[in-house]
Design a protein around this motif. Structure first.
Motif, mmCIF file in Angstrom:
data_model
loop_
_atom_site.group_PDB
_atom_site.id
_atom_site.type_symbol
_atom_site.label_atom_id
_atom_site.label_comp_id
_atom_site.label_asym_id
_atom_site.label_seq_id
_atom_site.Cartn_x
_atom_site.Cartn_y
_atom_site.Cartn_z
ATOM 1 N N ASP A 79 108.523 1.707 63.348
ATOM 2 C CA ASP A 79 109.365 2.313 62.321
ATOM 3 C C ASP A 79 108.921 3.760 62.135
ATOM 4 N N ASP A 80 109.883 4.621 61.789
ATOM 5 C CA ASP A 80 109.531 6.033 61.632
ATOM 6 C C ASP A 80 108.796 6.259 60.308
ATOM 7 N N GLY A 81 107.959 7.278 60.299
ATOM 8 C CA GLY A 81 107.108 7.550 59.143
ATOM 9 C C GLY A 81 107.869 7.913 57.882
ATOM 10 N N ARG A 82 108.987 8.612 58.033
ATOM 11 C CA ARG A 82 109.727 9.022 56.831
ATOM 12 C C ARG A 82 110.235 7.810 56.064
ATOM 13 N N SER A 83 110.721 6.798 56.777
ATOM 14 C CA SER A 83 111.248 5.616 56.095
ATOM 15 C C SER A 83 110.148 4.788 55.460
ATOM 16 N N ILE A 84 108.895 5.031 55.830
ATOM 17 C CA ILE A 84 107.770 4.281 55.262
ATOM 18 C C ILE A 84 107.080 5.060 54.148
ATOM 19 N N PHE A 85 106.730 6.317 54.421
ATOM 20 C CA PHE A 85 105.883 7.080 53.512
ATOM 21 C C PHE A 85 106.654 8.043 52.607
ATOM 22 N N GLN A 86 107.915 8.273 52.905
ATOM 23 C CA GLN A 86 108.672 9.245 52.114
ATOM 24 C C GLN A 86 110.045 8.709 51.737
ATOM 25 N N SER A 87 110.130 7.412 51.487
ATOM 26 C CA SER A 87 111.404 6.784 51.129
ATOM 27 C C SER A 87 111.173 5.729 50.060
ATOM 28 N N ALA A 88 112.272 5.310 49.459
ATOM 29 C CA ALA A 88 112.244 4.227 48.472
ATOM 30 C C ALA A 88 113.403 3.296 48.753
ATOM 31 N N GLN A 89 113.268 2.049 48.349
ATOM 32 C CA GLN A 89 114.324 1.078 48.541
ATOM 33 C C GLN A 89 115.501 1.374 47.626
ATOM 34 N N GLY A 90 116.685 0.924 48.059
ATOM 35 C CA GLY A 90 117.887 1.183 47.276
ATOM 36 C C GLY A 90 117.823 0.593 45.876
ATOM 37 N N GLY A 91 117.126 -0.511 45.727
ATOM 38 C CA GLY A 91 117.030 -1.157 44.418
ATOM 39 C C GLY A 91 115.832 -0.716 43.600
ATOM 40 N N ALA A 92 115.136 0.327 44.047
ATOM 41 C CA ALA A 92 113.952 0.800 43.315
ATOM 42 C C ALA A 92 114.354 1.350 41.950
ATOM 43 N N LEU B 65 100.885 10.439 34.406
ATOM 44 C CA LEU B 65 100.381 9.137 34.848
ATOM 45 C C LEU B 65 101.519 8.125 34.960
ATOM 46 N N SER B 66 102.435 8.147 33.994
ATOM 47 C CA SER B 66 103.573 7.224 34.032
ATOM 48 C C SER B 66 104.443 7.485 35.253
ATOM 49 N N THR B 67 104.734 8.774 35.511
ATOM 50 C CA THR B 67 105.570 9.128 36.667
ATOM 51 C C THR B 67 104.908 8.712 37.972
ATOM 52 N N ALA B 68 103.605 9.006 38.079
ATOM 53 C CA ALA B 68 102.883 8.643 39.304
ATOM 54 C C ALA B 68 102.865 7.138 39.503
ATOM 55 N N ASN B 69 102.693 6.403 38.417
ATOM 56 C CA ASN B 69 102.644 4.945 38.509
ATOM 57 C C ASN B 69 103.966 4.387 39.027
ATOM 58 N N VAL B 70 105.092 4.908 38.511
ATOM 59 C CA VAL B 70 106.399 4.426 38.950
ATOM 60 C C VAL B 70 106.660 4.826 40.399
ATOM 61 N N LYS B 71 106.372 6.065 40.738
ATOM 62 C CA LYS B 71 106.633 6.530 42.104
ATOM 63 C C LYS B 71 105.810 5.741 43.122
ATOM 64 N N LEU B 72 104.531 5.545 42.831
ATOM 65 C CA LEU B 72 103.682 4.841 43.789
ATOM 66 C C LEU B 72 103.986 3.351 43.803
ATOM 67 N N SER B 73 104.483 2.814 42.684
ATOM 68 C CA SER B 73 104.944 1.417 42.695
ATOM 69 C C SER B 73 106.158 1.283 43.603
ATOM 70 N N ASN B 74 107.072 2.256 43.516
ATOM 71 C CA ASN B 74 108.230 2.248 44.418
ATOM 72 C C ASN B 74 107.796 2.385 45.873
ATOM 73 N N SER B 75 106.790 3.239 46.109
ATOM 74 C CA SER B 75 106.282 3.410 47.477
ATOM 75 C C SER B 75 105.663 2.118 47.985
ATOM 76 N N LEU B 76 104.907 1.445 47.116
ATOM 77 C CA LEU B 76 104.290 0.179 47.509
ATOM 78 C C LEU B 76 105.360 -0.858 47.838
ATOM 79 N N ASP B 77 106.391 -0.941 46.995
ATOM 80 C CA ASP B 77 107.477 -1.883 47.266
ATOM 81 C C ASP B 77 108.151 -1.566 48.601
ATOM 82 N N ASN B 78 108.294 -0.284 48.900
ATOM 83 C CA ASN B 78 108.926 0.112 50.163
ATOM 84 C C ASN B 78 108.064 -0.298 51.351
ATOM 85 N N VAL B 79 106.757 -0.080 51.248
ATOM 86 C CA VAL B 79 105.841 -0.464 52.327
ATOM 87 C C VAL B 79 105.867 -1.979 52.521
#
Length: 403
Positions: free
Chosen positions: A177-190, A316-330
């Protein structure tokens, strides 16, 4: 009837030649372990044997492709497992940093740990297969896909191509899988991501942005909450032209818009603004989110203004949500990798069964029955010997022997 001497010799020679040819043929069959020496021996059988051999050869190629895909996906899964562990550790550090008893020194230590995690994350994003081919670079696998920029950001220089492997007759499968879809993307339902403007001077702190009505016609748009005073605000959506809706602010009272709900506490000042965007429109780059978090934790707030402390909590709140979305995407990508590996196992099982069937069919067509072949060998040898001995005995018969 008289038989001339020449005819006798010719017939005897032809008979022995035929016997020798038959003996030689059975010897060749035994030596080559097949009953079809040339297509003329059995034209139909030779055609079927060729088709079966081609099927076996093609299946072997598919098996090789499946092995390559399994290896590539296994390497990707190992890297993503490490990324998952890192992101989970980072989320734990975010919770620790939000502890009300944490000091600037404590947050500085956490920032140092996060910087180490950031470096590990970048290294994992640039993982290779051991042969110099980078896993997450798409078609540009010859060079590292993620490059550290002078300004501190990370740029993806690969592409979004997927190297497809023909793993079965009618199945092509992506081996990576390409890196952008893993490390720089979020799922549609995020979930939505809320941020506060860096120029805010009030103490407004936002909580989680929750969905209360996904059927709302404005759901999925971006929104800006702009405070016109300490108690009044407007909500502007991303339409063209935008729709502006006024509201009255009461600390702790949920604010609803576009099927969403967010609760603000504290005292926002006139001119303060907060933005809520879908995960895809909120720059879903885990490197950027982590870098912003590290910068926020390194900013001293113990002796600062209440507004600075509010900015820290919002960061902290923004980072938590963004990285949670990143984790869900991974995790979603890992699920896809696991599904492909499971499919490869099934294809391998089916391929082994098909290969066994083809080899059995090929064996039935061309393999020699050794018991029958050895029996024929002895029969031909005896027939040849009998023909030779008969020739010798008959050659001795002459009228001169009786005169």
């Amino acid at each position: 009837m008289r038989i001339s001497t020449q005819s006798f010799y010719d017939q005897s020679l032809a008979s022995m030649g035929s016997q020798q040819t038959s003996l030689l043929r059975i010897q060749q069959q035994i030596g080559s372990m097949t009953k079809i020496l040339t297509p003329s021996d059995d034209p139909l059988g030779a055609t079927r044997a060729l088709a079966a051999s081609q099927s076996i050869s093609l299946n072997d190629q598919y098996s090789t492709s499946r092995a390559q895909a399994t290896r590539s996906l296994g390497l990707e899964d190992n890297a993503l497992q490490s990324v998952t562990t890192l992101l989970q550790n980072i989320k734990g550090l975010i919770v620790q940093a939000g502890n009300g008893t944490s000091t600037d020194v404590d947050r500085g230590s956490i920032a140092t740990s996060l910087q180490s995690n950031y470096d590990q994350l970048l290294s994992l994003a640039n993982s290779d297969d051991g042969n110099g081919q980078f896993l997450f670079a798409g078609f540009k696998s010859g060079s590292a896909p993620f490059v550290q920029q002078a300004g501190g950001g990370v740029q993806y220089v690969g592409d979004q191509g997927q190297q497809l492997l023909q793993v079965d007759v009618s199945r092509q499968m992506a081996g990576s899988d390409d890196g952008r879809s893993i490390f720089q993307s979020a799922q549609g339902g995020a979930g939505y991501v809320t941020t506060s403007a860096a120029t805010n001077t009030g103490t407004g702190v936002y909580g989680a942005t929750s969905v209360i009505d996904a059927t709302n016609p404005d759901f999925g748009k971006s929104f800006a909450i702009n405070f016109t005073s300490a108690t009044t605000y407007t909500i502007t959506n991303s339409d063209t032209p935008p729709v502006v809706t006024p509201g009255t602010y009461t600390a702790g009272t949920p604010i609803q818009f576009g099927g969403l709900q967010i609760t603000l506490t504290g005292a926002p000042a006139a001119g303060d603004s907060f933005n809520s965007s879908t995960a895809q429109n909120a720059n879903p780059d885990m490197f950027g989110a982590l870098k912003d978090l590290i910068g926020a934790l390194k900013t001293p707030v113990d002796n600062g203004t209440p507004a600075a402390k509010a900015q820290l909590l919002n960061s902290l709140s923004t980072a938590n949500v963004k990285l949670s979305n990143s984790l869900d995407n991974v995790l979603t990508v890992r699920s896809s990798v696991g599904s492909r590996m499971q499919e490869l196992d099934t294809l391998n099982t089916n391929g082994d069964t098909r290969n066994l069937s083809d080899k059995s069919y090929l064996s039935d067509i061309q393999d020699l029955d050794y018991t029958s072949a050895i029996t024929q060998l002895y029969q031909r040898q005896m027939a040849l010997q009998a023909t030779q001995q008969t020739f010798v005995q008959i050659r001795k018969i002459s009228l001169l022997n009786y005169l």
